[in-house]
Design an enzyme around this catalytic site. Sequence first.
Site, short mmCIF file in Angstrom:
data_model
loop_
_atom_site.label_atom_id
_atom_site.label_comp_id
_atom_site.label_asym_id
_atom_site.label_seq_id
_atom_site.Cartn_x
_atom_site.Cartn_y
_atom_site.Cartn_z
N HIS A 32 -6.34 -10.00 -4.39
CA HIS A 32 -4.38 -10.93 -3.73
C HIS A 32 -3.80 -11.58 -5.10
CE1 HIS A 32 -6.97 -11.16 -0.51
NE2 HIS A 32 -5.59 -11.07 0.55
N ASP A 37 0.88 -1.31 -0.10
CA ASP A 37 -0.23 -0.04 -0.13
C ASP A 37 1.08 1.67 -0.09
OD1 ASP A 37 -2.47 -1.65 0.34
OD2 ASP A 37 -2.93 -1.15 2.65
#
Length: 363
Positions: free
Chosen positions: A292, A127
């Site tokens: 994912h 992130d």
Amino acid sequence: MKKIGVLTGGGDCPGLNAVIRAVVKKSIKYGWEIIGIRNGWKGLIEGDVEPLTDYTVSGILPKGGTIIGTSRTNPFKYEEDVQKLTENTKRFGIDAIAAIGGEDTLGVALKLHKIGIPVVGIPKTIDNDLFGTDYTFGFDTAVSIVTEAIDRLHTTAESHHRVIVVEVMGRHAGWIATVAGIAGGADEILIPEEQFDIEFVCNHLKARYDRGKKFSIVVVAEGAQPIKKDLSVSQTGVEGDTSFIGEGGTLITQTEEKDEFGHVKLGGIGHFLANEIEKRLGVDTRVTILGHVQRGGTPSAYDRVLATRFGVAAVDLINEDNYGKMVALQGNKIVPVELEKSVSRLKTVDMDLYEIAQIFFGS
Ligand code: F6P
């Protein structure tokens, strides 16, 4: 002679094994012993460790995931766990811990440092939202994966005259959405830092459509929030999770269940948006949730190098007995940053960059 423990905590990320390899190889140069603590802080609570040698880290540089496993265990959730962790640190003769993780793992590292356990932090997250470092490893790889997906989705969206909404990771910060969105030429990018008005988004898409562009790609970060008036009653809405930085919006979530650090499981914003767009504009709309895929597989060359530099620098900090710090990239240098500082806030998207992305919305 030192004995150091290395662990990986939180969500996995490409480059973790490159750090482990660097920590082990550099420690061996100092003549130290290294143990891998399995599954993050959980391994230290349960006494689940394994020796790491030159042999065990051989060939892991390009491998995704983490060879020692990870978990989202928070030892400070139950008092007895901190005690077990402290006892095991002594029992295994660990002189210092290299904790590889994001805000949660490093938050624990700081608390442990404060109770006298020697810890250094190594920043990790796809992130890219850790404060104090320009980049975290894993981010570059994730951006490449998302950019490639956007490129691929362009051709099918164009052929079918569709709007395709691409949901990407980014709980509190929209770095992946912004950077990959710019790289992939997204027509709209929605991020947690700025609540969005669905009417506004539709106006942009309509403007494109009216000028003959019969398809669009909308990139949305999982933590992006519609302003309250946009929410239909059928949507699950949770008023921000405990560590959310914004105010007033509503997170679209899969369940209201929280992990040990108080985070809800995000997901659903892509479908919410696609429904609204289809309803308001009457255009065929599809959703792709990259999930994912963004975190799996081999790290990019950039991430391998950054991870390696972080691993080596962390061992050097331990050599200097310089604890309570995180290694960080600032400019082109690896520098120590106080853990206290790095976990004090999140590094959200640079709005100058987001403004650049906005130039291309609806055009
Ligand atoms: O590592 C952070 C992150 O990538 C977030 O963007 C996301 O919400 C979270 O991981 C999901 O991870 P998991 O499914 O492993 O809990």
